[in-house]
Write a protein that holds these residues in place. Structure first.
Motif, short mmCIF file in Angstrom:
data_model
loop_
_atom_site.label_atom_id
_atom_site.label_comp_id
_atom_site.label_asym_id
_atom_site.label_seq_id
_atom_site.Cartn_x
_atom_site.Cartn_y
_atom_site.Cartn_z
N ASP A 73 0.82 -1.21 0.00
CA ASP A 73 0.00 0.00 0.00
C ASP A 73 0.86 1.27 0.00
O ASP A 73 0.58 2.23 0.74
N THR A 97 9.16 1.44 -12.56
CA THR A 97 7.87 0.77 -12.76
C THR A 97 6.75 1.39 -11.93
O THR A 97 5.58 1.05 -12.13
N LEU A 98 7.07 2.29 -11.01
CA LEU A 98 6.03 2.96 -10.24
C LEU A 98 5.36 4.09 -11.02
O LEU A 98 4.23 4.46 -10.75
N SER A 118 1.11 8.59 -5.49
CA SER A 118 0.01 7.94 -6.20
C SER A 118 -1.24 8.01 -5.34
O SER A 118 -1.17 7.86 -4.10
N GLU A 120 -3.52 5.83 -5.45
CA GLU A 120 -3.81 4.44 -5.11
C GLU A 120 -2.53 3.78 -4.59
O GLU A 120 -1.47 3.91 -5.19
N LYS A 122 0.33 1.11 -3.82
CA LYS A 122 1.00 0.09 -4.64
C LYS A 122 1.59 -0.99 -3.73
O LYS A 122 2.24 -0.67 -2.73
N THR A 123 1.39 -2.24 -4.12
CA THR A 123 1.90 -3.36 -3.34
C THR A 123 2.74 -4.28 -4.22
O THR A 123 2.31 -4.63 -5.33
N PHE A 126 9.11 -3.03 -6.82
CA PHE A 126 9.11 -2.01 -7.86
C PHE A 126 10.51 -1.42 -8.07
O PHE A 126 11.34 -1.42 -7.16
N ASP A 154 1.93 5.10 3.46
CA ASP A 154 0.94 4.34 2.70
C ASP A 154 -0.16 5.27 2.21
O ASP A 154 -0.07 6.51 2.36
N SER A 155 -1.23 4.70 1.66
CA SER A 155 -2.31 5.52 1.08
C SER A 155 -3.09 6.28 2.14
O SER A 155 -3.84 7.20 1.82
#
Length: 311
Positions: A73, A97-98, A118, A120, A122-123, A126, A154-155
């Motif tokens: 996350d 890649t992120l 972001s 959202e 990401k998990t 990367f 995190d988000s």
């Protein structure tokens, strides 16, 4: 200096492994009633930010990734990369890649600042960024590639626990080079082939194995003419070789290849090598595709004999 830093880094990693091992032994002594509250099947993972070791020759560049692994996350992160700008500088940074990054490069201060966000989380594993590094120091110089994670959340904007693994950048030591050439690519009987082999050593005195070989595929001939140990002094830059008379080497044309190389004396590994291709064309138009084996050997050995005369 490079070796000392490498040994220090190795000892540090060994120390970490020993410490973890000791902690694992200590866990055995934890009362079973405490362990019983651990949910079965859950594995703890630690997010890691890392950059790999890298090296390049003076004036050359290499691209290395900054990785973020075992993250859950991920919503935003700010990472600074510190380095000795008298040894290495950052030429550019491109997204991994992120996705897209905000980047600020300050080679005067020896720091490159990168940030990512972001909406959202990401998990997974990367590539945060690809960093292009240029070697600007002297051969043998070393710089730590020091990552400083200023922010990782995190988000929900909660901090993410993480570890950091720095890298080492090394300016490669200058290695000797070798170059082989002929003055033309096609020869006929009566010509003279001028063979030249040039070696250059911009580093310190270097002991190497010098090799010279001849290959004529059509005659199924391959032979090492020289393989001997030599010392290339610091600053060496010179050529050897000379003229080879081209005689009547048969009524059938063929291609030949000179090869010259420098090898490590202890391992036989290539340091550098080069090849030069040339053609023999007969004056006669008749082509003999199936010459006798003895005749082929005689032609090849005659060429080798001429080479030994000038080497």
């Amino acid at each position: 200096m490079m070796r000392e830093m490498g040994e220090g880094k190795k000892k540090w990693r060994v120390g970490v492994v020993m410490l973890l091992f000791a902690v694992m032994l200590g866990m055995i002594l934890i009362p079973s009633v405490i362990l019983a509250v651990q949910p079965a099947g859950i594995k703890s993972q630690t997010t890691e930010v890392s950059i790999q070791d890298a090296s390049a020759a003076q004036g050359e560049s290499v691209e290395v990734p900054i990785n973020i692994t075992n993250v859950s996350d991920l919503g935003a992160t700010v990472i600074w990369l510190f380095y000795n700008s008298s040894v290495v500088t950052v030429e550019s940074v491109r997204e991994g890649t992120l996705g897209s990054l905000a980047v600020g490069i300050n080679n005067t201060a020896g720091v490159t600042k990168m940030s990512w966000f972001s909406a959202e989380g990401k998990t997974g594993d990367f590539v945060f960024a690809y960093v292009k590094l240029k070697a600007v120091g002297n051969p043998g110089d070393v710089s730590v590639l020091d990552l400083d994670v200023k922010r990782m959340v995190d988000s929900k904007n909660e901090p993410i626990n993480h570890t950091v693994r720095d890298g080492i950048f090394t300016v490669k030591l200058n290695q000797p080079t070798i170059f082989v050439k002929t003055d033309k690519t096609t020869y006929t009987p009566g010509d003279t082939m001028n063979l030249k082999i040039c070696m250059k050593n911009e580093g310190e005195n270097k002991t190497v194995m010098f090799g010279l070989w001849l290959t004529i595929p059509k005659l199924r001939y391959a032979r090492v003419i020289k393989y001997e140990q030599i010392v290339l002094p610091a600053g060496y830059d010179d050529c050897i070789g000379g003229p080879i008379p081209v005689r009547d080497w048969g009524d059938s044309g063929f291609a030949g290849f000179w090869g010259a190389g420098l090898f490590e004396p202890s391992t036989g590994a290539f340091i550098d090598f080069d090849t030069a291709a040339w053609n023999y064309m007969p004056l006669k138009t008749t082509r003999i595709e199936n010459a006798e084996k003895d005749e082929k050997m005689e032609i090849s050995e005659e060429i080798v004999k001429q080479v030994k005369r000038i080497m």
